[in-house]
Design an enzyme around this catalytic site. Structure first.
Site, PDB file in Angstrom:
ATOM      1  NE  ARG A  64      -3.966  -0.060   2.102  1.00 20.32           N
ATOM      2  CZ  ARG A  64      -4.931   0.240   1.497  1.00 20.32           C
ATOM      3  NH1 ARG A  64      -5.109   1.266   1.036  1.00 20.32           N
ATOM      4  NH2 ARG A  64      -5.773  -0.804   1.206  1.00 20.32           N
ATOM      5  CG  HIS A 108     -19.703   8.641   2.761  1.00 25.66           C
ATOM      6  ND1 HIS A 108     -19.297   7.663   2.326  1.00 25.66           N
ATOM      7  CD2 HIS A 108     -20.561   8.204   3.737  1.00 25.66           C
ATOM      8  CE1 HIS A 108     -19.497   6.576   3.091  1.00 25.66           C
ATOM      9  NE2 HIS A 108     -20.774   7.122   3.998  1.00 25.66           N
TER      10      HIS A 108
HETATM   11  C1  GRF Z   1     -21.001   7.516  -4.765  1.00 24.35           C
HETATM   12  O1  GRF Z   1     -21.957   7.544  -4.273  1.00 24.35           O
HETATM   13  C2  GRF Z   1     -19.712   7.941  -4.085  1.00 24.35           C
HETATM   14  O2  GRF Z   1     -20.212   8.797  -3.016  1.00 24.35           O
HETATM   15  C3  GRF Z   1     -19.610   6.736  -3.591  1.00 24.35           C
HETATM   16  O3  GRF Z   1     -19.650   5.737  -4.849  1.00 24.35           O
HETATM   17  C4  GRF Z   1     -20.455   6.353  -5.860  1.00 24.35           C
HETATM   18  C5  GRF Z   1     -19.776   6.478  -6.958  1.00 24.35           C
HETATM   19  O4  GRF Z   1     -20.646   6.734  -8.058  1.00 24.35           O
HETATM   20  N1  GRF Z   1     -18.508   6.299  -2.888  1.00 24.35           N
HETATM   21  P1  GRF Z   1     -20.226   7.243  -9.434  1.00 24.35           P
HETATM   22  O5  GRF Z   1     -18.961   6.402  -9.671  1.00 24.35           O
HETATM   23  O6  GRF Z   1     -19.711   8.627  -9.448  1.00 24.35           O
HETATM   24  O7  GRF Z   1     -21.435   7.056 -10.308  1.00 24.35           O
END
Ligand code: GRF
Length: 195
Positions: A64, A108
């Site tokens: 990582r 998020h």
């Molecule tokens: C979003 O809801 C983001 O917050 C979450 O994954 C989703 C990604 O969606 N972590 P996209 O790839 O932008 O369609």
């Protein structure tokens, strides 16, 4: 304001940013879009839009730390003012956070600090909350932690599945991300807050 957007998947939030820039409603330069694995639709969309792309494939690195170092220098190469984690599903190291101190923005699909982690939508449903939503925040070294910039609620319907709920959240999330970036680009400290 130069931004680098990091994605792991479909990149529909990223697409909203690309569309807003194209439409003249968002005064930012998308310097590059990066992914943690090859073959993401997010990178494909960006390339189609003429945006520089890069992949720092997690699986190509021994550990990582070396992946984090490679990601940090790849992003640094584009000298961004803001780095956006938009569906980027890897935890970055404190060294990455230090390199982009106060510049790393995350979206998020839950009302933080509730339901952090990779399954924010599923966890909210499993808990039985009636209202969830989305959060745009400055990311620190924790998992979905750091100062909150903007949030908006989404009511959970009895017939919702994880997918239908996530799709409704993402409609709000895209708008909130674009609004936040627009406010940041305009130098507003309370960027993106709808209230
Ligand atoms: C979003 O809801 C983001 O917050 C979450 O994954 C989703 C990604 O969606 N972590 P996209 O790839 O932008 O369609």
């Amino acid at each position: 304001m130069r931004i680098v957007v990091l994605v792991s998947g479909t990149g529909s939030n990223l697409q909203a940013v690309i569309d807003a820039v194209k439409a003249g409603g968002l005064d930012v330069e998308i310097a590059a879009v990066g992914a943690d694995r090859p073959g993401t639709y997010g990178v494909e969309r960006s390339a189609a839009a003429g945006i520089p792309t890069f992949v720092v494939d997690f699986k190509s690195y021994a550990d990582r730390a070396s992946w984090n170092a490679a990601l940090t220098s790849a992003v640094e190469g584009y000298t961004p003012d803001v780095v956006v984690s938009s569906g980027f599903m890897r935890i970055v190291s404190p060294a990455f956070i230090e390199a982009f101190d106060g510049k790393y923005l995350n979206t998020h699909p839950a009302l933080l600090p509730a339901f952090p982690g990779a399954h924010g939508v599923r966890d909210a449903m499993a808990y039985g909350v009636k209202v969830t939503g989305c959060t745009v925040h400055w990311a620190d070294a924790g998992v979905d932690t750091g100062p909150i910039i903007a949030q908006e609620a989404v009511v959970i319907a009895p017939e919702d599945t994880e997918d239908t709920l996530h799709e409704r959240i993402k409609i709000v999330e895209r708008r909130l991300l674009v609004a936040t970036l627009a406010a940041l680009a305009a130098g507003q400290p309370n960027a993106g807050h709808p209230n």
